[in-house]
Design a protein around this motif. Structure first.
Motif, PDB file in Angstrom:
ATOM      1  N   GLN A  44      22.100  32.337  88.943  1.00 54.65           N
ATOM      2  CA  GLN A  44      21.240  31.779  87.954  1.00 54.65           C
ATOM      3  C   GLN A  44      21.739  31.746  86.824  1.00 54.65           C
ATOM      4  OE1 GLN A  44      17.441  33.938  88.880  1.00 54.65           O
ATOM      5  NE2 GLN A  44      16.736  32.105  90.100  1.00 54.65           N
ATOM      6  N   ILE A  45      22.189  32.984  86.319  1.00 51.00           N
ATOM      7  CA  ILE A  45      22.801  33.539  84.940  1.00 51.00           C
ATOM      8  C   ILE A  45      24.025  32.796  84.624  1.00 51.00           C
ATOM      9  CG2 ILE A  45      23.772  35.282  83.605  1.00 51.00           C
ATOM     10  CD1 ILE A  45      21.750  37.222  84.927  1.00 51.00           C
ATOM     11  N   ASN A  46      24.835  32.314  85.677  1.00 49.16           N
ATOM     12  CA  ASN A  46      25.985  31.753  85.748  1.00 49.16           C
ATOM     13  C   ASN A  46      25.941  30.301  85.802  1.00 49.16           C
ATOM     14  OD1 ASN A  46      27.787  34.103  84.745  1.00 49.16           O
ATOM     15  ND2 ASN A  46      27.474  34.645  86.999  1.00 49.16           N
ATOM     16  N   ASN A  47      24.627  29.778  86.065  1.00 47.95           N
ATOM     17  CA  ASN A  47      24.808  28.374  86.330  1.00 47.95           C
ATOM     18  C   ASN A  47      25.359  27.815  87.480  1.00 47.95           C
ATOM     19  OD1 ASN A  47      22.579  27.998  84.169  1.00 47.95           O
ATOM     20  ND2 ASN A  47      24.286  27.992  82.665  1.00 47.95           N
ATOM     21  N   CYS A  48      25.413  28.643  88.604  1.00 45.08           N
ATOM     22  CA  CYS A  48      26.097  28.344  89.717  1.00 45.08           C
ATOM     23  C   CYS A  48      25.201  27.504  90.490  1.00 45.08           C
ATOM     24  CB  CYS A  48      26.913  29.254  90.180  1.00 45.08           C
ATOM     25  SG  CYS A  48      28.163  28.796  91.399  1.00 45.08           S
ATOM     26  N   ALA A  49      25.098  26.254  90.766  1.00 44.84           N
ATOM     27  CA  ALA A  49      24.422  25.639  91.473  1.00 44.84           C
ATOM     28  C   ALA A  49      24.835  25.805  93.134  1.00 44.84           C
ATOM     29  CB  ALA A  49      24.254  24.172  91.235  1.00 44.84           C
ATOM     30  N   TYR A  50      25.802  25.870  93.390  1.00 43.32           N
ATOM     31  CA  TYR A  50      26.462  25.970  94.778  1.00 43.32           C
ATOM     32  C   TYR A  50      26.089  27.376  95.293  1.00 43.32           C
ATOM     33  CZ  TYR A  50      29.619  26.439  98.590  1.00 43.32           C
ATOM     34  OH  TYR A  50      30.136  26.395 100.071  1.00 43.32           O
ATOM     35  N   ILE A  96      25.282  43.459  83.853  1.00 49.77           N
ATOM     36  CA  ILE A  96      26.654  43.433  84.044  1.00 49.77           C
ATOM     37  C   ILE A  96      27.239  41.996  84.218  1.00 49.77           C
ATOM     38  CG2 ILE A  96      28.311  43.787  85.980  1.00 49.77           C
ATOM     39  CD1 ILE A  96      26.651  46.150  86.656  1.00 49.77           C
ATOM     40  N   SER A  97      26.383  40.993  84.510  1.00 52.26           N
ATOM     41  CA  SER A  97      26.628  39.655  84.480  1.00 52.26           C
ATOM     42  C   SER A  97      27.103  39.234  82.899  1.00 52.26           C
ATOM     43  CB  SER A  97      25.565  38.816  85.173  1.00 52.26           C
ATOM     44  OG  SER A  97      25.616  38.955  86.569  1.00 52.26           O
ATOM     45  N   LEU A  98      26.144  39.820  82.121  1.00 55.94           N
ATOM     46  CA  LEU A  98      26.328  39.449  80.651  1.00 55.94           C
ATOM     47  C   LEU A  98      26.937  40.700  79.937  1.00 55.94           C
ATOM     48  CD1 LEU A  98      22.643  37.888  80.346  1.00 55.94           C
ATOM     49  CD2 LEU A  98      24.963  36.648  80.364  1.00 55.94           C
ATOM     50  N   ILE A  99      27.905  41.076  80.630  1.00 56.20           N
ATOM     51  CA  ILE A  99      28.663  42.352  80.065  1.00 56.20           C
ATOM     52  C   ILE A  99      29.047  42.047  78.483  1.00 56.20           C
ATOM     53  CG2 ILE A  99      30.925  41.895  80.694  1.00 56.20           C
ATOM     54  CD1 ILE A  99      29.608  45.102  81.442  1.00 56.20           C
ATOM     55  N   HIS A 100      29.289  41.066  77.923  1.00 59.28           N
ATOM     56  CA  HIS A 100      29.709  40.701  76.802  1.00 59.28           C
ATOM     57  C   HIS A 100      28.585  41.206  75.606  1.00 59.28           C
ATOM     58  CE1 HIS A 100      27.789  36.806  77.492  1.00 59.28           C
ATOM     59  NE2 HIS A 100      27.855  36.873  76.339  1.00 59.28           N
ATOM     60  N   GLU A 101      27.368  41.184  76.157  1.00 64.32           N
ATOM     61  CA  GLU A 101      26.404  41.219  74.859  1.00 64.32           C
ATOM     62  C   GLU A 101      26.249  43.031  74.814  1.00 64.32           C
ATOM     63  OE1 GLU A 101      22.771  39.513  76.526  1.00 64.32           O
ATOM     64  OE2 GLU A 101      23.462  37.395  76.457  1.00 64.32           O
ATOM     65  N   ILE A 128      27.840  43.000  92.006  1.00 68.26           N
ATOM     66  CA  ILE A 128      27.545  42.252  91.294  1.00 68.26           C
ATOM     67  C   ILE A 128      28.912  41.702  90.429  1.00 68.26           C
ATOM     68  CG2 ILE A 128      26.905  42.185  88.487  1.00 68.26           C
ATOM     69  CD1 ILE A 128      24.612  44.496  89.536  1.00 68.26           C
ATOM     70  N   VAL A 129      29.961  42.419  90.543  1.00 72.11           N
ATOM     71  CA  VAL A 129      31.377  41.882  89.965  1.00 72.11           C
ATOM     72  C   VAL A 129      31.543  40.940  90.991  1.00 72.11           C
ATOM     73  CG1 VAL A 129      33.716  42.649  90.066  1.00 72.11           C
ATOM     74  CG2 VAL A 129      31.975  43.989  89.058  1.00 72.11           C
ATOM     75  N   THR A 130      31.680  40.820  92.379  1.00 71.96           N
ATOM     76  CA  THR A 130      32.127  39.933  93.194  1.00 71.96           C
ATOM     77  C   THR A 130      31.139  38.579  93.132  1.00 71.96           C
ATOM     78  OG1 THR A 130      32.701  41.732  94.800  1.00 71.96           O
ATOM     79  CG2 THR A 130      32.260  39.612  95.770  1.00 71.96           C
ATOM     80  N   ILE A 131      29.933  38.663  93.079  1.00 73.49           N
ATOM     81  CA  ILE A 131      29.280  37.414  93.079  1.00 73.49           C
ATOM     82  C   ILE A 131      29.407  36.707  91.639  1.00 73.49           C
ATOM     83  CG2 ILE A 131      27.040  38.379  92.009  1.00 73.49           C
ATOM     84  CD1 ILE A 131      27.539  35.250  94.234  1.00 73.49           C
ATOM     85  N   ASN A 132      29.848  37.381  90.600  1.00 77.94           N
ATOM     86  CA  ASN A 132      30.192  37.003  89.466  1.00 77.94           C
ATOM     87  C   ASN A 132      31.597  36.050  89.534  1.00 77.94           C
ATOM     88  OD1 ASN A 132      28.461  37.178  86.609  1.00 77.94           O
ATOM     89  ND2 ASN A 132      28.000  39.102  88.096  1.00 77.94           N
ATOM     90  N   GLY A 133      32.423  36.833  90.161  1.00 75.31           N
ATOM     91  CA  GLY A 133      33.906  36.236  90.575  1.00 75.31           C
ATOM     92  C   GLY A 133      33.454  34.840  91.284  1.00 75.31           C
ATOM     93  N   TRP A 134      32.772  34.766  92.363  1.00 72.49           N
ATOM     94  CA  TRP A 134      32.354  33.686  93.216  1.00 72.49           C
ATOM     95  C   TRP A 134      31.685  32.577  92.291  1.00 72.49           C
ATOM     96  CZ3 TRP A 134      34.863  33.025  97.143  1.00 72.49           C
ATOM     97  CH2 TRP A 134      35.112  33.872  98.126  1.00 72.49           C
ATOM     98  N   ASN A 135      30.946  32.842  91.399  1.00 71.86           N
ATOM     99  CA  ASN A 135      30.240  31.962  90.712  1.00 71.86           C
ATOM    100  C   ASN A 135      31.267  31.316  89.691  1.00 71.86           C
ATOM    101  OD1 ASN A 135      27.303  34.097  89.636  1.00 71.86           O
ATOM    102  ND2 ASN A 135      27.539  32.688  91.477  1.00 71.86           N
TER     103      ASN A 135
END
Length: 147
Positions: A44-50, A96-101, A128-135
């Protein structure tokens, strides 16, 4: 949106490495329910519809209540729907998904230690790192939702 390259055929070794992470994640000491909540929320955070589509289906197959999936993006305002353990892992997922914040805060890390062992926290970070990679793969290649 036009489909782009297919990572699995363009870079099969890289794709195989990502699948290796999935194999590792299938054996970690985190429940399927928690895994799917993490995967849906990060997607959701990464807007990954797939990935949202895939993981909401997986969560429902695993017995997740649709109501919790519907409200997941607003979990902080709907805490009665989520256990304290789930809230801790969702906070980790967001930070972690928004690590830059601001990274993973001391408050969130400390809360997680109330529910998870050091080893489990390491596993959650890898999840979390892995799903962010897939996204990032799915979004950047315009991976299409299958009918």
């Amino acid at each position: 949106m036009e489909k782009r390259i297919n990572i699995s055929t363009s870079e099969p070794q890289g794709y195989k490495a990502m699948l290796g992470l999935e194999g590792y994640l299938s054996k970690i000491d985190i429940s399927k329910t928690l895994k799917e909540l993490v995967k849906i929320r990060a997607s959701q955070i990464n807007n990954c519809a797939y990935c949202i589509n895939m993981h909401t289906k997986d969560a429902i197959k695993n017995g997740e209540r649709p109501e919790r999936i519907f409200i997941l993006s607003a979990w902080r305002e709907a805490t009665k729907f989520f256990t304290e353990e789930e809230q801790a892992i969702l906070a980790m997922t967001e930070e972690i998904s928004l690590i830059h914040e601001h990274g993973l805060s001391e408050e969130t890390y400390s809360k997680a230690t109330q529910f998870f062992t050091e080893n489990q926290i390491a596993q959650i970070i890898m999840l979390i790192v892995t799903i962010n990679g897939w996204n990032r793969i799915a979004v950047s290649t315009h991976l299409q939702i299958e009918d």
